[in-house]
Design an enzyme around this catalytic site. Structure first.
Site, PDB file in Angstrom:
ATOM      1  N   ASP A 277       0.743  -1.085  -0.108  1.00  0.00           N
ATOM      2  CA  ASP A 277       0.083  -0.105  -0.048  1.00  0.00           C
ATOM      3  C   ASP A 277       1.105   1.253  -0.062  1.00  0.00           C
ATOM      4  O   ASP A 277       1.917   1.229   0.477  1.00  0.00           O
ATOM      5  CB  ASP A 277      -1.010   0.047   1.015  1.00  0.00           C
ATOM      6  CG  ASP A 277      -0.277   0.093   2.661  1.00  0.00           C
ATOM      7  OD1 ASP A 277       0.723  -0.607   2.665  1.00  0.00           O
ATOM      8  OD2 ASP A 277      -0.626   0.789   3.582  1.00  0.00           O
TER       9      ASP A 277
ATOM     10  N   GLU B 143      -0.118  -1.173   5.736  1.00  0.00           N
ATOM     11  CA  GLU B 143       1.050  -0.801   6.445  1.00  0.00           C
ATOM     12  C   GLU B 143       1.063   0.626   6.795  1.00  0.00           C
ATOM     13  O   GLU B 143       1.141   0.933   7.961  1.00  0.00           O
ATOM     14  CB  GLU B 143       2.507  -1.068   5.841  1.00  0.00           C
ATOM     15  CG  GLU B 143       3.482  -0.953   6.880  1.00  0.00           C
ATOM     16  CD  GLU B 143       4.219   0.508   6.959  1.00  0.00           C
ATOM     17  OE1 GLU B 143       5.132   0.854   7.797  1.00  0.00           O
ATOM     18  OE2 GLU B 143       3.813   1.422   6.021  1.00  0.00           O
TER      19      GLU B 143
HETATM   20 ZN   LIG Z   1       6.767   2.103   3.947  1.00  0.00          ZN
END
Ligand SMILES: [Zn+2]
Length: 389
Positions: free
Chosen positions: A77, A138
């Protein structure tokens, strides 16, 4: 590194940047792309889906089905492409030895290097497996890696070592603080300010909580590990936002405190959270409820990203030192998925191409030099893991 692998990395990175995998929008197309590439060379691929069905983790294994493998980990992401970009953030653009695009360094560059090297790993008789862990979410709290670590336990996959390819300029990072974020809401009972005892003042209770936060913060200073490399060396704890009340002459029935902790050890996090729980659940909340049945306190967990504790000895540190020829090991101030792997018993360091200064901003880029250094590290890894026969 020779041209062909770097060219392949360049091509793959272009493809990866083309998937607009902003955390909120999901990553399934990118995961399908990476899965197909790894399936094609005979890797054993597995995926896990999040509850919404729009985000997936990919875990792929090349080599023998044994414990003790090396995980190459990257999040898929990216943060939104806000701000003024020179070109389209989701169309890779190469200029002056750099590849531009959202996610170029954070951290599709590393994923591209891993995918470009995958055929070389597949062509090597590996002594231990190499795993690719590509995760979701994340940037918004490491939710993908949390689910993946859980899945590894279910699958009984037990790697020994993990390299997180976040952009460190290929320096080895052995530690970072955790980041735990919370919002605590105090619900009191309104009334006229002339009769404070007939209401429950939410701000007053929040104030007592803040005093306890400050006391606990002081106590944490005395718990700093002897050789802590962090600045400051101890776990920090503080409130950053407070909201509450409507008017001077009204007993406030609501107050909210946003606070955070940056632990240097898991033990510190446990210590601080138990102090805070004792304050909120053991003291303030029962007192508020005794005065008004509808009063009370609710804490919302915004995110709990574990820190990476420097440890010695560290298999991951020894391995990456050998692969990169770098001896130094540093700490950084940004958070990563590393702490989750470490907590699961996997020796972990952070080392990847590109620089954090270029992440999360317009015209994000990674240089070909950095990609090349990463490819060299992975090439040496393949050599090190090859079975001598
Ligand atoms: Zn990162």
């Amino acid at each position: 590194m020779s041209g062909p692998v770097l060219d392949e990395t360049r091509r793959i990175l272009g493809d990866l940047i083309g998937f607009p995998t902003v955390s909120a929008d999901g990553n399934l197309a990118l995961i399908a792309y990476a899965s197909a590439a790894l399936d094609a060379i005979g890797a054993h691929t597995r995926t896990t889906l999040d509850a919404s069905g729009t985000k997936a983790n990919l875990f792929a294994t090349i080599g023998p089905d044994t414990d003790g493998g090396i995980v190459l980990s990257g999040h898929t992401d990216v943060v939104p492409a806000d701000g003024e970009w020179t070109g389209d953030p989701f169309v890779a653009h190469e200029e002056g030895g750099r590849i531009y695009g959202r996610g170029a360094c954070d951290m599709k560059g590393f994923i591209a290097c891993a995918l470009a090297m995958a055929p070389a790993f597949a062509a090597t008789r590996l002594e231990r497996p190499v795993h690719f862990a590509f995760t979701y979410d994340e940037e918004v709290g490491c939710f993908g890696a949390r689910a993946l670590v859980e899945a590894l336990r279910e699958w009984s996959v037990k790697p020994s070592t993990c390299v997180i390819g976040e952009p460190t300029g290929m320096r080895i990072i052995e530690g970072h603080k955790g980041c735990y974020e919370y919002t605590t809401a105090f619900t009191g009972s309104a009334g006229h300010a002339s009769e404070p005892d007939r209401g429950v003042n939410a701000i007053a209770y929040a104030g007592r909580f803040l005093a306890r936060l400050a006391e606990t913060g002081e106590a944490l200073k005395g718990r700093a590990p002897a050789k802590s490399p962090f600045v400051p060396p101890w776990t920090t704890l503080q409130a950053g936002v407070i909201r509450g009340g409507t008017a001077r002459n009204v007993i406030p029935d609501h107050c909210e405190v946003e606070w955070e902790m940056r632990p240097v050890t898991a033990a510190d996090a446990d210590f601080a959270l138990s102090e805070i729980r004792r304050c909120l659940e053991g003291e303030l909340s029962p007192e508020m409820r005794a005065r008004h049945p509808g009063a009370g306190i609710v804490t919302h967990v915004v995110g709990e990203v574990d820190g990476l504790e420097p440890v010695a000895p560290s298999e991951a540190l020894d391995l990456v030192r050998e692969l990169t020829g770098g001896n130094a090991a540093d700490v950084v101030s940004f958070g990563t998925e590393a702490g989750l792997y470490q907590k699961a018993g996997i020796s972990t360091v952070v080392c990847g191409p590109g620089f954090i200064e270029q992440a999360h901003r317009p015209d994000e880029y990674v240089s070909l030099d950095q990609l090349d250094l990463c490819l060299q590290m992975l090439d040496r890894l393949a050599g090190k893991l090859s079975r001598r026969s």
